[in-house]
Design an enzyme around this catalytic site. Sequence first.
Site, PDB file in Angstrom:
ATOM      1  N   LYS A 103       0.839  -1.185   0.000  1.00 48.18           N
ATOM      2  CA  LYS A 103       0.000   0.000   0.000  1.00 48.18           C
ATOM      3  C   LYS A 103       0.880   1.244   0.000  1.00 48.18           C
ATOM      4  O   LYS A 103       1.846   1.351   0.767  1.00 48.18           O
ATOM      5  CB  LYS A 103      -0.912   0.010   1.235  1.00 48.18           C
ATOM      6  CG  LYS A 103      -2.019  -1.033   1.174  1.00 48.18           C
ATOM      7  CD  LYS A 103      -3.024  -0.719   0.073  1.00 48.18           C
ATOM      8  CE  LYS A 103      -4.176  -1.701   0.071  1.00 48.18           C
ATOM      9  NZ  LYS A 103      -5.184  -1.397  -0.956  1.00 48.18           N
ATOM     10  N   ASP A 140      -0.220  -0.408  -4.634  1.00 51.64           N
ATOM     11  CA  ASP A 140      -1.628  -0.034  -4.726  1.00 51.64           C
ATOM     12  C   ASP A 140      -1.816   1.337  -4.089  1.00 51.64           C
ATOM     13  O   ASP A 140      -1.596   1.506  -2.885  1.00 51.64           O
ATOM     14  CB  ASP A 140      -2.492  -1.075  -4.013  1.00 51.64           C
ATOM     15  CG  ASP A 140      -3.978  -0.775  -4.101  1.00 51.64           C
ATOM     16  OD1 ASP A 140      -4.364   0.154  -4.838  1.00 51.64           O
ATOM     17  OD2 ASP A 140      -4.757  -1.475  -3.433  1.00 51.64           O
ATOM     18  N   GLU A 177      -1.328  -0.499  -9.121  1.00 49.06           N
ATOM     19  CA  GLU A 177      -2.783  -0.663  -9.057  1.00 49.06           C
ATOM     20  C   GLU A 177      -3.481   0.650  -8.721  1.00 49.06           C
ATOM     21  O   GLU A 177      -3.126   1.321  -7.750  1.00 49.06           O
ATOM     22  CB  GLU A 177      -3.121  -1.717  -8.000  1.00 49.06           C
ATOM     23  CG  GLU A 177      -4.607  -1.974  -7.832  1.00 49.06           C
ATOM     24  CD  GLU A 177      -4.889  -3.068  -6.827  1.00 49.06           C
ATOM     25  OE1 GLU A 177      -5.963  -3.031  -6.191  1.00 49.06           O
ATOM     26  OE2 GLU A 177      -4.032  -3.975  -6.665  1.00 49.06           O
ATOM     27  N   ASP A 226      -8.741  -1.142 -10.293  1.00 48.12           N
ATOM     28  CA  ASP A 226      -9.544  -1.784  -9.255  1.00 48.12           C
ATOM     29  C   ASP A 226     -10.832  -0.988  -9.037  1.00 48.12           C
ATOM     30  O   ASP A 226     -11.903  -1.369  -9.492  1.00 48.12           O
ATOM     31  CB  ASP A 226      -8.742  -1.885  -7.958  1.00 48.12           C
ATOM     32  CG  ASP A 226      -9.557  -2.425  -6.793  1.00 48.12           C
ATOM     33  OD1 ASP A 226     -10.702  -2.873  -7.000  1.00 48.12           O
ATOM     34  OD2 ASP A 226      -9.064  -2.399  -5.653  1.00 48.12           O
ATOM     35  N   LYS A 236     -13.216  -8.270  -7.638  1.00 41.24           N
ATOM     36  CA  LYS A 236     -13.605  -8.730  -6.315  1.00 41.24           C
ATOM     37  C   LYS A 236     -15.047  -9.219  -6.396  1.00 41.24           C
ATOM     38  O   LYS A 236     -15.910  -8.553  -6.977  1.00 41.24           O
ATOM     39  CB  LYS A 236     -13.462  -7.600  -5.293  1.00 41.24           C
ATOM     40  CG  LYS A 236     -12.025  -7.099  -5.185  1.00 41.24           C
ATOM     41  CD  LYS A 236     -11.868  -5.915  -4.256  1.00 41.24           C
ATOM     42  CE  LYS A 236     -10.410  -5.470  -4.212  1.00 41.24           C
ATOM     43  NZ  LYS A 236     -10.179  -4.301  -3.345  1.00 41.24           N
TER      44      LYS A 236
END
Length: 326
Positions: free
Chosen positions: A107, A138, A164, A190, A214
């Site tokens: 992250k 991400d 991402e 995403d 997801k």
Amino acid sequence: MPPALADLTASARVVALPMHTRFRGVDTREALLFEGPEGWAEFSPFVEYDDDEAATWLAAAIDFAWRPQPAPLRDRIPVNATIPAIDAARVPEVLERFAGCRTAKVKVAEPGRTLADDVARVRAVREAMGPEGRIRIDANGAWNVDEAEHAVHALAEFDLEYVEQPCATVAELAELRTRVKYMGIPVAADESVRKSSDPLAVARAKAADLLVIKAQPLGGITHALQIVTAAGLPVVVSSALDTAVGLSQGAALAAALPTLDHDCGLGTASLFVDDVADRRPVDGAIPAERVIPDPAALTRLAASAERREWWLDRLRRCHEVLDRRD
């Protein structure tokens, strides 16, 4: 038509899972679990989501609990380690919880952290994993295009697998992808898929090289597979900080994909101190089979009476949304 609300509440259990480290502002992850004819499912939209968005997560849970799922094509799902926006010195400690994982998602762009913090964290991951480890970052859409380009340049020395959701909008992703293409670092989408009214817009705009999908936010496994087919891009299946029950739905989605070329973001059970079942990675993978929660864990991790009522009321409201949609 969705099953009656009484059919959902009859087995509903609300749990609160403590986390080792604060992750995207969450210290304790709450979820509502219920059992249907096909098994247990999870309803766990983040608390800030409105009822319309959360109802799609409920549709996914109902689908998983009440309807047969696509046949699996594999029984083990390789997964990545997930590194929160922690100080670099804590990276080895967190990586140790992800047994055998050869890929790490780090992250970055967290509020209150600087790019220098991100560079130090990614460097620590590279040092811990060695040259053969894969590293993806991400940003959760936190950068504008210039910031993202600058950050990618700063982090490129660590041999990134992909970046991402570096920017929030499809147009920004497309521009950034053009700017960094010469560096050979792919762009993944995403939020531009799971939070969009048109999840295929990013593919049509050629704004990403791969998609992160997801199961819960996309309304279930069947709908997610339809999006994958229509988009025609490689995908990574990831979790939304799910309990072990939700992770088993993600694993079922990954198991049903025609091809699976990337490690999946389904190892997040290792971020929890405790869970309703054990879905932590072993040898860098998790099984694709369904999870049955441990009754003792359901009792041990039960949310407070106040939080249980909050979730049951949310379930009722989202069930009404689904009734109106149908």
